[in-house]
Design an enzyme around this catalytic site. Sequence first.
Site, PDB file in Angstrom:
ATOM      1  N   LEU A   1     -15.102   4.386 -42.965  1.00 55.06           N
ATOM      2  CA  LEU A   1     -13.686   4.765 -42.858  1.00 55.06           C
ATOM      3  C   LEU A   1     -13.451   6.182 -43.370  1.00 55.06           C
ATOM      4  CD1 LEU A   1     -12.062   1.452 -44.174  1.00 55.06           C
ATOM      5  CD2 LEU A   1     -12.156   2.229 -41.801  1.00 55.06           C
TER       6      LEU A   1
ATOM      7  N   GLY B   1     -15.416  10.763 -49.784  1.00 60.84           N
ATOM      8  CA  GLY B   1     -14.798  11.771 -50.639  1.00 60.84           C
ATOM      9  C   GLY B   1     -15.689  12.072 -51.821  1.00 60.84           C
ATOM     10  N   THR B   2     -15.091  12.648 -52.844  1.00 59.61           N
ATOM     11  CA  THR B   2     -15.837  13.056 -54.040  1.00 59.61           C
ATOM     12  C   THR B   2     -16.562  11.879 -54.677  1.00 59.61           C
ATOM     13  OG1 THR B   2     -13.788  14.286 -54.407  1.00 59.61           O
ATOM     14  CG2 THR B   2     -15.547  14.617 -56.010  1.00 59.61           C
TER      15      THR B   2
ATOM     16  N   GLY C   1     -17.244   8.756 -53.326  1.00 59.60           N
ATOM     17  CA  GLY C   1     -18.092   7.855 -52.555  1.00 59.60           C
ATOM     18  C   GLY C   1     -17.621   7.681 -51.126  1.00 59.60           C
TER      19      GLY C   1
ATOM     20  N   VAL D   1     -16.178   4.934 -48.114  1.00 59.32           N
ATOM     21  CA  VAL D   1     -15.475   3.658 -47.906  1.00 59.32           C
ATOM     22  C   VAL D   1     -15.810   3.121 -46.519  1.00 59.32           C
ATOM     23  CG1 VAL D   1     -13.229   2.484 -47.899  1.00 59.32           C
ATOM     24  CG2 VAL D   1     -13.587   4.453 -49.395  1.00 59.32           C
TER      25      VAL D   1
ATOM     26  N   LYS E   1     -23.851   8.086 -57.031  1.00 56.97           N
ATOM     27  CA  LYS E   1     -24.521   8.084 -58.331  1.00 56.97           C
ATOM     28  C   LYS E   1     -24.052   9.258 -59.187  1.00 56.97           C
ATOM     29  CE  LYS E   1     -28.459   5.441 -59.157  1.00 56.97           C
ATOM     30  NZ  LYS E   1     -29.834   5.058 -58.966  1.00 56.97           N
TER      31      LYS E   1
ATOM     32  N   ASP F   1      -2.317  10.062 -59.259  1.00 56.02           N
ATOM     33  CA  ASP F   1      -2.802  10.637 -58.000  1.00 56.02           C
ATOM     34  C   ASP F   1      -2.042  10.044 -56.817  1.00 56.02           C
ATOM     35  OD1 ASP F   1      -4.337  12.367 -56.555  1.00 56.02           O
ATOM     36  OD2 ASP F   1      -6.106  11.098 -56.471  1.00 56.02           O
TER      37      ASP F   1
END
Length: 298
Positions: free
Chosen positions: A18, A21-22, A24, A26, A43, A141
């Site tokens: 989907l 981003g920073t 991980g 999705v 990680k 956020d």
Amino acid sequence: MYGLQIIRNADLEELRELGSGTFGTVYHGKWRGSDVAIKRIKKSCFAGRSSEQEKLTKDFWREAQILSKLHHPNVVAFYGVVPDGTGGTLATVAEFMVNGSLRNVLLRKDRSLDLRKKLIIAMDAAFGMEYLHSKSIVHFDLKCDNLLVNLRDPQRPICKVVLDPREVGDFGLSRIKRNTLVSGGVRGTLPWMAPELLNGSSSKVSEKVDVFSFGIALWEILTGEEPYANMHCGAIIGGIVNNSLRPPVPETCDPEWRILMEQCWSANPDIRPSFTEVTDRLRAMSAMLQSRAQAPGS
């Protein structure tokens, strides 16, 4: 562990990516026959000296535990944590929202949202935020990227606030510094950040930072645009801090919507309404719109 639901990686099926981003990537996936959102966490989110790694991991589990205890129709449900991802990575499993983020819906101009639907979406988001604040959780956020929607029912859109274990600001644990400039990765979030987060007056930081962000989100919902899209970070920071920069309000904006939006993004946190007041006012606007629609000759 921590009273959290532990989900085995083998029980998950990934259907499609989907977005990433920073923190991980999705995926839309299946778990026990249900549609879910699976977030595979990079990680690098837990990198650093061993003491730092330990702290970040501990924070993640503690915040996942907070999320698992939240239950509200306008907050995306958090199902559990996957500790045995590929290569020892962590993942989270949450409710899947069929139309994704409100930002994506607004960008795709083919989905026309009239004022009635925009009010419902704004109200849903405000209900979700009112609940989070009642639990002493500050989002830090809030923006249309973090509002997920389901538009399957043409009459009644559904909007829910999404929280991430990396984004929970729990006031009892005073996670105030979570999203200040120090933590980096602020670029995408800058337009939604309250002046007190940017000018170093952290003693004034309260849950009202979310109300400021909500004011900017109301503008996004109204216009379908992204705030300050062509401006540089420095100019945005300067403008927010010295209170000379807010998104331009269209002439056609409903007067009640304008007043609410401008109060939400006031430089003074005391002028910003609480989310309880926001929901009351949006409800009144919705009722007024309905009565106008039902009036003879309308």
